[in-house]
Design an enzyme around this catalytic site. Structure first.
Site, short mmCIF file in Angstrom:
data_model
loop_
_atom_site.label_atom_id
_atom_site.label_comp_id
_atom_site.label_asym_id
_atom_site.label_seq_id
_atom_site.Cartn_x
_atom_site.Cartn_y
_atom_site.Cartn_z
N TYR A 17 -9.60 13.98 -8.87
CA TYR A 17 -8.49 13.32 -9.58
C TYR A 17 -7.60 14.35 -10.27
O TYR A 17 -6.37 14.32 -10.13
CB TYR A 17 -9.10 12.35 -10.61
CG TYR A 17 -8.12 11.67 -11.52
CD1 TYR A 17 -7.26 10.69 -11.04
CD2 TYR A 17 -8.09 11.97 -12.88
CE1 TYR A 17 -6.38 10.03 -11.90
CE2 TYR A 17 -7.22 11.32 -13.74
CZ TYR A 17 -6.36 10.36 -13.25
OH TYR A 17 -5.50 9.70 -14.10
N ASP B 1 0.88 -1.18 0.00
CA ASP B 1 0.00 0.00 0.00
C ASP B 1 0.91 1.23 0.00
O ASP B 1 1.68 1.43 0.95
CB ASP B 1 -0.88 -0.05 1.26
CG ASP B 1 -1.83 1.13 1.32
OD1 ASP B 1 -1.66 2.10 0.55
OD2 ASP B 1 -2.75 1.09 2.16
N LYS C 153 -3.65 15.45 -9.67
CA LYS C 153 -2.62 15.39 -10.73
C LYS C 153 -1.89 16.72 -10.86
O LYS C 153 -0.68 16.76 -11.05
CB LYS C 153 -3.25 14.97 -12.06
CG LYS C 153 -3.71 13.51 -12.09
CD LYS C 153 -2.56 12.55 -11.90
CE LYS C 153 -2.97 11.09 -12.00
NZ LYS C 153 -1.88 10.15 -11.70
N ILE D 109 -6.21 5.71 -22.12
CA ILE D 109 -5.41 4.59 -22.63
C ILE D 109 -6.33 3.41 -22.97
O ILE D 109 -7.16 3.02 -22.17
CB ILE D 109 -4.34 4.16 -21.59
CG1 ILE D 109 -3.45 5.35 -21.20
CG2 ILE D 109 -3.52 3.00 -22.13
CD1 ILE D 109 -2.63 5.97 -22.32
P1 NAD Z 1 -5.75 1.36 -12.65
O1 NAD Z 1 -6.84 1.88 -11.79
O2 NAD Z 1 -6.05 0.39 -13.72
O3 NAD Z 1 -4.60 0.74 -11.73
C1 NAD Z 1 -4.15 1.36 -10.56
C2 NAD Z 1 -3.63 0.27 -9.64
O4 NAD Z 1 -3.26 0.90 -8.41
C3 NAD Z 1 -4.68 -0.79 -9.30
O5 NAD Z 1 -4.18 -2.08 -9.58
C4 NAD Z 1 -4.94 -0.61 -7.80
O6 NAD Z 1 -5.18 -1.82 -7.12
C5 NAD Z 1 -3.64 0.04 -7.35
N1 NAD Z 1 -3.78 0.83 -6.13
C6 NAD Z 1 -4.82 1.62 -5.76
N2 NAD Z 1 -4.57 2.14 -4.54
C7 NAD Z 1 -3.34 1.70 -4.15
C8 NAD Z 1 -2.53 1.90 -2.99
N3 NAD Z 1 -2.95 2.66 -1.97
N4 NAD Z 1 -1.32 1.29 -2.94
C9 NAD Z 1 -0.89 0.51 -3.96
N5 NAD Z 1 -1.62 0.26 -5.07
C10 NAD Z 1 -2.83 0.87 -5.16
O7 NAD Z 1 -4.98 2.65 -13.26
P2 NAD Z 1 -4.10 2.73 -14.57
O8 NAD Z 1 -5.01 3.05 -15.69
O9 NAD Z 1 -3.20 1.58 -14.69
O10 NAD Z 1 -3.30 4.07 -14.25
C11 NAD Z 1 -1.93 4.08 -13.84
C12 NAD Z 1 -1.50 5.53 -13.72
O11 NAD Z 1 -1.69 6.21 -14.98
C13 NAD Z 1 -2.31 6.33 -12.68
O12 NAD Z 1 -1.46 7.29 -12.07
C14 NAD Z 1 -3.33 7.05 -13.53
O13 NAD Z 1 -3.77 8.23 -12.92
C15 NAD Z 1 -2.51 7.35 -14.78
N6 NAD Z 1 -3.36 7.58 -15.97
C16 NAD Z 1 -4.07 6.56 -16.53
C17 NAD Z 1 -4.88 6.79 -17.65
C18 NAD Z 1 -5.68 5.70 -18.30
O14 NAD Z 1 -6.42 5.98 -19.25
N7 NAD Z 1 -5.56 4.46 -17.89
C19 NAD Z 1 -4.95 8.10 -18.19
C20 NAD Z 1 -4.23 9.12 -17.56
C21 NAD Z 1 -3.40 8.84 -16.47
#
Ligand code: NAD
Length: 319
Positions: free
Chosen positions: A143, A53, A147, A173
């Site tokens: 959110y 965590d 950021k 993504i």
């Molecule tokens: P996701 O929600 O699919 O994955 C995030 C992961 O973080 C999950 O597996 C969750 O279990 C884990 N998590 C949550 N709280 C936690 C904690 N306290 N400690 C440890 N792990 C924890 O998100 P993603 O799409 O893989 O995004 C990854 C990064 O990219 C994030 O910073 C997100 O803001 C950024 N992002 C993603 C997108 C997108 O379209 N996917 C777009 C812009 C930015």
């Protein structure tokens, strides 16, 4: 060989990035971590996994010490739509979690940190098309607030302590490996499963809502390329605009119909429409192109063809 820690490794981006990093640097050199207790077989079979965590600083320190970590890809976060349902948790994870990582990077003198920002830093007062690198940041969601805060926090840790933290503002993504985790652009993944299985989909955004998007292979390539870039060439750090394609839900439907003509889509906008309306339609990523040679490969038609092939394969094999 350098040791790499990936937080949020079971998420949409983490699952794909982890496999690429392990491929490049060796399975045992890339430590997957997440708060998910049962990661999939691809994560478990390809290298070490630890429950972690990011809000628990002592646990993060323990993992950094245990594996003698040099580099962190910090992907753990609560995404936009999920963050609106639980703003406290969103702030705690996205800002306090990032603070822990940056401060540990300073204390343990880590070589690099990657941390992604998002197009959610923009808002209604930001120029909507070809959104510039330097512009008005006025997020409408918790959110987006986390950021913007994160971008400033990363810049502070570089300026004050020399922590080499780098990041991009990812657009939405799209990927076939893992389902997205509660963002506004999630529809652009779910639609493929429903198009193949049901031949119909109900979209939570309006037909003409245009958003910037990127296919996962481009997302992974951009992430790794930025981390390999020559530091002396980088004028920006944690907030590079990044672009690949922009399309509306209607344009995506039309492209899928070229492959599945009987596919139909209804549009029933919900609370996510207002958030999508506050985001840009397209992004100017010239700083990323100039400073570290970024160039996307996938456009809408290439992405749709590849996604349909991959998801049909997944549904057939059950993997
Ligand atoms: P996701 O929600 O699919 O994955 C995030 C992961 O973080 C999950 O597996 C969750 O279990 C884990 N998590 C949550 N709280 C936690 C904690 N306290 N400690 C440890 N792990 C924890 O998100 P993603 O799409 O893989 O995004 C990854 C990064 O990219 C994030 O910073 C997100 O803001 C950024 N992002 C993603 C997108 C997108 O379209 N996917 C777009 C812009 C930015």
């Amino acid at each position: 060989m350098q040791k790499i820690l990936v937080t949020g490794a079971c998420g949409q981006i983490g699952s794909d990035l982890l496999i690429e990093l392990r491929h490049k640097y060796g399975g045992n050199n890339v430590i997957a971590t997440d708060v998910k207790r049962s990661p999939g077989p691809k994560v478990l079979k390809s290298g070490p996994f630890e429950f972690l965590d990011v809000n628990n600083r002592k646990s993060v320190e323990a993992v950094v010490e245990k594996y003698e970590i040099d580099i962190i890809y910090h992907l753990a976060a609560i995404l936009s739509a999920a963050g609106e349902k639980n703003p406290d948790m969103c702030w705690e994870t996205n800002v306090c979690g990032l603070f822990n990582i940056l401060d540990i990077a300073k204390r343990y003198n880590l070589k690099q940190v990657f941390w992604p920002s998002s197009i959610a830093v923009f808002g209604p007062q930001t120029p909507k098309y070809n959104t510039p690198q330097e512009t008005i940041l006025c997020p409408q969601t918790m959110y987006g607030v986390t950021k913007v805060s994160g971008e400033y926090l990363c810049d502070y840790y570089f300026r004050r302590y020399g922590v080499d933290v780098r990041g991009v503002r990812y657009p939405g993504i799209i990927s076939s490996e893992t389902l997205p985790g509660g963002g506004i652009t999630d529809y652009a993944v779910a639609i493929f499963y429903e198009a193949i299985k049901q031949k119909r989909y109900t979209c939570f955004l309006k037909e003409d809502t245009i958003l910037p998007m990127m296919y996962m292979p481009d997302c992974i390539r951009a992430t790794m390329k930025l981390m390999e870039a020559d530091l002396s060439r980088l004028k920006h750090r944690s907030s590079f605009n990044l672009a690949a394609m922009s399309f509306s839900a209607g344009e995506l439907v039309a492209e899928i119909k070229k492959h599945i003509p009987e596919f139909t889509c209804e549009y029933k906008p919900d609370f996510r429409q207002e958030i999508a309306d506050s985001w840009p339609g397209s992004i100017d990523d010239s700083a990323a192109r100039e400073e570290w040679g970024w160039k996307s490969k996938y456009n809408l038609s290439m992405m749709v063809e590849d996604m349909l092939g991959k998801i049909k394969g997944k549904l057939l094999t059950g993997k």
